[in-house]
Design an enzyme around this catalytic site. Sequence first.
Site, mmCIF file in Angstrom:
data_model
loop_
_atom_site.group_PDB
_atom_site.id
_atom_site.type_symbol
_atom_site.label_atom_id
_atom_site.label_comp_id
_atom_site.label_asym_id
_atom_site.label_seq_id
_atom_site.Cartn_x
_atom_site.Cartn_y
_atom_site.Cartn_z
ATOM 1 N N LYS A 6 -43.668 17.042 92.439
ATOM 2 C CA LYS A 6 -42.873 18.246 92.709
ATOM 3 C C LYS A 6 -42.724 19.060 91.441
ATOM 4 O O LYS A 6 -42.456 18.505 90.373
ATOM 5 C CB LYS A 6 -41.502 17.827 93.251
ATOM 6 C CG LYS A 6 -40.619 18.982 93.702
ATOM 7 C CD LYS A 6 -39.292 18.468 94.249
ATOM 8 C CE LYS A 6 -38.429 19.575 94.826
ATOM 9 N NZ LYS A 6 -37.156 19.062 95.382
ATOM 10 N N SER A 29 -36.038 20.502 100.231
ATOM 11 C CA SER A 29 -36.738 21.384 99.334
ATOM 12 C C SER A 29 -38.098 20.859 98.846
ATOM 13 O O SER A 29 -38.921 21.652 98.414
ATOM 14 C CB SER A 29 -35.860 21.646 98.112
ATOM 15 O OG SER A 29 -35.726 20.479 97.318
ATOM 16 N N SER A 72 -33.488 16.464 100.377
ATOM 17 C CA SER A 72 -34.728 17.173 100.044
ATOM 18 C C SER A 72 -35.988 16.312 100.005
ATOM 19 O O SER A 72 -37.086 16.840 99.858
ATOM 20 C CB SER A 72 -34.579 17.891 98.707
ATOM 21 O OG SER A 72 -33.844 19.067 98.866
#
Lengths: 488, 99
Positions: free
Chosen positions: A81, A156, A180
Site C-alpha cells: 500500500k 481504504s 481498511s
Amino acid sequence: MSLDLNELTIAEAGSGLREKRFSSRELVEAALKRAEEDNPRLNSFITITRQEALKRAERIDDAIARKDGVGSLAGIPMAVKDILCTEAIRTTAASKILENYKPPYTATAVRLLEEEGAVAIGKTNCDEFAMGSSGENSAYGPTKNPWDLERVPGGSSSGSAAAVASGAGLFALGTDTGGSVRQPASFSGVVGLKPTYGRLSRYGVIALASSLDQVGIFTRTVEDCAEVLFRVARPDPKDSTTVKKNTPNFPEELKEKLEPLTIGLPKEYFVDGVDKEIRRLIENAVERLGKEGHRFVEVSLPHTDRALPVYYIILPAEASSNLARFDGVRYGYSAAEAADLPSLYTLTREKGFGSEVKRRIMLGTYVLSAGYIDQYYGKAQKVRTIIIQEFDQVFQKVDCLLTPTAPSAAFALGEKSLDPLAMYLSDIFTVTANIAGLPAISIPAGFTRSNLPVGMQLIGPHFSESLLLRLAYLYQSMTDWHAKRPPR
Amino acid sequence: MVKLTKENVKDIAVLARLQLTEEEVERFQKQLSSILKYVEQLDSVDTNGIEATAHATGQANVSRNDLVRQANNQEMILSEVPDREGSSIRVKKVFNHEP
C-alpha cells in the site's frame, strides 16, 4: 496445463523456486506483467517498480543458484500500500501533497518482508491518507473491483485488495484503521487480517490515527496469511506501541487441532441493516462450523452502535494532529507562490489535500478546539473504554466472535461518494476491533446472486491471532470460496 | 447542538491552516453539521466514573536509553526539501508587514 504463476500460494511458489521449476525472475515478471496489463482497467497501482523488482529477483535467483541461505519469502512478489514508506521509492499516500515524495527510509513491516526475500512489485492505490471506505478518495483515480468494474473494491486499502484478487502479487500489505483491510478483503474476495494493536510495527506508516492504525495483510489463503504474519509480527524499538511478546509460530500452530470453541454471535451485528443475502451466507457458515463441533451462542455488545460515532471523533482528532506536519517546508508539495510563511501553510494544504482529507482535518480541529475537547474527544475516549469493557466481558464467555465483515457487498462507484455519512456507515462492523485494539480477520464466505464476494469476520481477544487463523483455516478447508477468481 | 455557521467553518479553517474556497465553506458547513449531529448521540451514554482510554491494549509509558546513533541519510532527507540552501531549509518570511 501450463502453470499460472500468478495463482500460486506462497508455499507453492516457495517450493517451485527451491525445486527450480521456475525462477524468481519468472515469478516476479509474471506478477509485474499482470499488474501492468490490468492497471488501465483496475488502477490498483500508483507506482509499479519493474526495474527494482527484477533486480531484486535476479539477486535472489543468484543466491538460490549459489545455494546461499535465502529467506522464507525469497523471490515471492508482493504489493505494498502506498502509505507504507519505501526508501527512495515514491510514496504518495494517494495524495497530491506527496506526489513526488521519496522517503529516506523503509517501513519496518516492509523491511522485515524484504529481509525474508519478498520482492515488492509496486505501491498500491488507496484512499488519500487512508481516509475512505471505497478507494474513491485517491488523487490518482479510483481503484475498480476486479469482480465488477462498475463497483468499488472497498477501501481504504483498495489497490492491495484488488491486486491480490487479480493475481498481481501473491500477497499485499495494507493498513487498517477502521476496517481498511477487512472491508476491501470482503468486497474483493480475499483474506484480510488486522492484527492486535501493537502486534507489529507502525514505523514508516504515514500516520492517520495513531491509536487505531495497524498494518494488515492481504492473501488468497489463510495459510499464506499465517506465513506473512509470522514474518512481520515483531516488537520494534522504533515503534514504542509495539508489545514485547514472543511471536507464535503461526504457520505451525495452524496445523494444530482446534478444540471445540464457543463462538459468540453478537446480536448487534445481525440487525435489519444487513443485506439479506449476506445474512444467509453467514448463517450457512455458522451451520457448517456448528457441524464441526463448535458451539454458537448469542451475545450482546450493547454499545456497538456508538462505536462509529466514537470512531468519527477519535479518528479526525488524531488525523488533524498527524497531518499538521504537511506544511510545504520540509518535504512534499510546496506552494511556491506564497508571499509569506502563514500563506505557504494554507496554500500548500489547500492545494495539496483532497476533499475528504480537508473534511476530516476540519472535523478533528473542531473537536479538539478549546471549549469542545471534553464534549467530543474526552467523551469519545470514555465511551471507548465502555466498548473495550464490553468486549472483555464477552470474551469471558466466548473464545471469539463471528460477524459479517460489512453490511453489504461491494457498492457501485459513485454510490456513496457524495454523502460522507453513508460512506462512513460501511465500516460499522469493522471499527469496533480498532477501537478495542482487537485482532480480526475477514475470510471469503460466499457470493451474492450477482457474483460479488462476501466476507465473514472473526474477532478475538488481544493477541488471539493464532486462534482466529485456525478457525478461519478450518472454515476454508470446508469451502472453496477462496479458490474462486474474478473474471478476466 | 447549534448548527455550524459559515463563520464557525472559517474560524476552524484558520486553526487547521486551510484556506477554503467559498464553495468549500458552504459544503463543509452542511457536511460537518450533519456529522457532528451524528456523533452527538454519544451525549446519551452515561460515562460517569469511566476513565478515558488512550491505548487500547493498555500499554504504559515506554522509555529507551537516550543514545546518539548515526543515521547517514541526511542528504536523502534534505533532497526532499522544496527550498534549500546547502544543508539549511529556506522558509518564507514569517511576517509580511511593511515597517
